[in-house]
Design a protein around this motif. Structure first.
Motif, PDB file in Angstrom:
ATOM      1  N   UNK A 297       0.836  -1.205   0.000  1.00  0.00           N
ATOM      2  CA  UNK A 297       0.000   0.000   0.000  1.00  0.00           C
ATOM      3  C   UNK A 297       0.869   1.254   0.000  1.00  0.00           C
ATOM      4  N   UNK A 298       0.327   2.301  -0.565  1.00  0.00           N
ATOM      5  CA  UNK A 298       0.967   3.612  -0.450  1.00  0.00           C
ATOM      6  C   UNK A 298       0.566   4.229   0.883  1.00  0.00           C
ATOM      7  N   UNK A 299       1.420   5.089   1.416  1.00  0.00           N
ATOM      8  CA  UNK A 299       1.148   5.650   2.731  1.00  0.00           C
ATOM      9  C   UNK A 299       1.565   7.110   2.800  1.00  0.00           C
ATOM     10  N   UNK A 300       0.752   7.911   3.489  1.00  0.00           N
ATOM     11  CA  UNK A 300       1.087   9.307   3.779  1.00  0.00           C
ATOM     12  C   UNK A 300       0.885   9.505   5.274  1.00  0.00           C
ATOM     13  N   UNK A 301       1.911   9.978   5.949  1.00  0.00           N
ATOM     14  CA  UNK A 301       1.851  10.243   7.391  1.00  0.00           C
ATOM     15  C   UNK A 301       1.802  11.749   7.612  1.00  0.00           C
ATOM     16  N   UNK A 302       0.723  12.206   8.210  1.00  0.00           N
ATOM     17  CA  UNK A 302       0.565  13.624   8.545  1.00  0.00           C
ATOM     18  C   UNK A 302       0.730  13.764  10.054  1.00  0.00           C
ATOM     19  N   UNK A 303       1.921  14.163  10.465  1.00  0.00           N
ATOM     20  CA  UNK A 303       2.222  14.290  11.896  1.00  0.00           C
ATOM     21  C   UNK A 303       2.047  15.744  12.308  1.00  0.00           C
ATOM     22  N   UNK A 304       1.185  15.970  13.284  1.00  0.00           N
ATOM     23  CA  UNK A 304       0.856  17.335  13.689  1.00  0.00           C
ATOM     24  C   UNK A 304       1.366  17.612  15.096  1.00  0.00           C
TER      25      UNK A 304
END
Length: 405
Positions: A297-304
């Protein structure tokens, strides 16, 4: 805090306690979410102006500050102690059967910020009344900030506005429903934890549930990521950091027989350690990418980034302790454990030394309501206690802080 100051503040609280309770109930009935606190700020400003004070609005956001005493402009060498309150409510229903129940559907003061606002206003009014016949040994700067509940917090608006620049110290209280009213919780060093938010999106081509081998079995990959990531992180940091990743939301798919193309995890990450907090964003991204890789799978991590820990100055905690002993009596304080909750007062204590104390709000023998619980309420005697505690601590800090060169 000298005896005449102690008596003056205590006398003011006795005379005006019913007015403070009425204000708290008004704020409780009219809660406002972060960066929407216009009515709350207006109520505070009106009461400060009625007392002959000159509150100043924060630029661009609903918040304000107000000096009690000589003021920085008139005496730039004198110490300045900031006394901070947060004003925002939470997006929760109010389920209490009380006359001051929230009138705003789905919004409630379930964290006690109405109490914090009332207490700090009371501090200002009590000290302004005292200053009419006696001079304060410096300036007490009241700060009423918005958006504590919104990461990374309205404290950054206060800092950006330059309100802390002249400050020598900063103090605050937070309601603690685990402590009986009349009890103050103190702790030197970290008293809260760092708190961040993370959102992870995974994606694949989608497909039929009868042929998962021909596509990316996205839901399975998402579930494995959700289950494995907290445990993996716990093995990659010092256990004393108490790193905690807890998911609050998992979303994927719309029907039972189709593998979805996207899915999301949303959660919070908390740690007791400032050093771990500094390294966590890169670590979380690396671990998430490694765990999802076998599934294609493709993944995007949005860390805030959220808030750093609130780290209390031992010297300021000692002043809190001294004031508790004099105003509430020996035995009225207790040492509390470091909480995994986040609090944006940590940003303020990155700028100036200070401390946050826990204000007991539980009715003795009564129910314990957790913070952020829809039934949350307080024993309103805590308001007067909070005024006496913060006013006394501010005055002691003014007296023991060297003048500026």
């Amino acid at each position: 805090m000298e005896a005449n100051e102690t008596a003056a503040v205590a006398g003011w609280v006795t005379t005006h306690e019913s007015e403070l309770v009425a204000l708290r109930r008004d704020l409780h009935a009219h809660p406002e979410l972060g960066r929407q606190e216009r009515r709350t700020a207006g109520q505070v400003e009106a009461k400060l102006r009625a007392a002959g004070l000159s509150p100043q609005r924060l630029p661009d956001v609903p918040g304000l500050w107000c000096d009690i005493g000589a003021g920085v402009d008139r005496d730039p060498t004198a110490p300045v102690v900031v006394v901070r309150a947060d004003m925002d409510a939470l997006p929760l229903p109010d389920v209490k059967d009380v006359a001051y129940r929230s009138t705003v559907p789905g919004v409630a003061h379930a964290c006690g910020h109405d109490v914090h606002t009332t207490v700090v206003l009371g501090v200002g009014l009590a000290l302004a009344d005292y200053a009419r016949t006696a001079s304060l040994p410096g300036t007490v700067r009241l700060v009423f900030q918005p958006a504590e509940e919104l990461m990374p917090g309205g404290a950054l608006d206060v800092i950006d506005a330059g309100v802390l620049k002249p400050a020598s110290a900063a103090i605050a209280v937070h309601c603690d429903p685990a402590l009986d009213v009349g009890t103050i919780g103190l702790r030197a060093g970290p008293i809260t934890s760092a708190a961040d938010a993370v959102e992870i999106t995974v994606a694949g081509p989608g497909g039929h549930t009868s042929r998962p081998q021909n596509t990316v079995d996205l839901v399975y990959a998402l579930v494995r990521l959700a289950a494995d990531m907290p445990a993996t992180l716990s093995r990659l940091v010092d256990p004393r950091s108490a790193l905690s990743l807890v998911w609050g939301q998992v979303q994927a798919g719309t029907v039972a027989n189709a593998i979805p193309r996207t899915g999301q995890l949303r959660g919070t990450i908390r740690t007791l350690s400032r050093e771990t907090w500094d390294s966590v964003p890169a670590l979380v991204t690396r671990v998430a990418e490694q765990l999802i890789a076998p599934y294609g799978a493709q993944i995007v991590v949005d860390y805030r980034r959220g808030v750093p820990p609130v780290v209390n100055s031992a010297e300021v905690v000692d002043v809190f302790q001294s004031v508790v002993d004099r105003t509430l009596g020996h035995g009225a304080s207790t040492t509390v454990a470091q909480s995994l909750g986040g609090e944006d007062f940590g940003w303020i204590l990155n700028q100036v030394p200070g401390a946050l104390a826990r204000l007991g709000t539980r009715v003795p023998g009564g129910a314990t309501y957790d913070l952020h619980q829809s039934a949350f309420d307080v024993d309103e005697r805590a308001i007067g206690i909070g005024v006496r505690l913060l006013a006394g601590t501010a005055l002691d800090l003014l007296r023991h802080t060297p003048t500026k060169p």
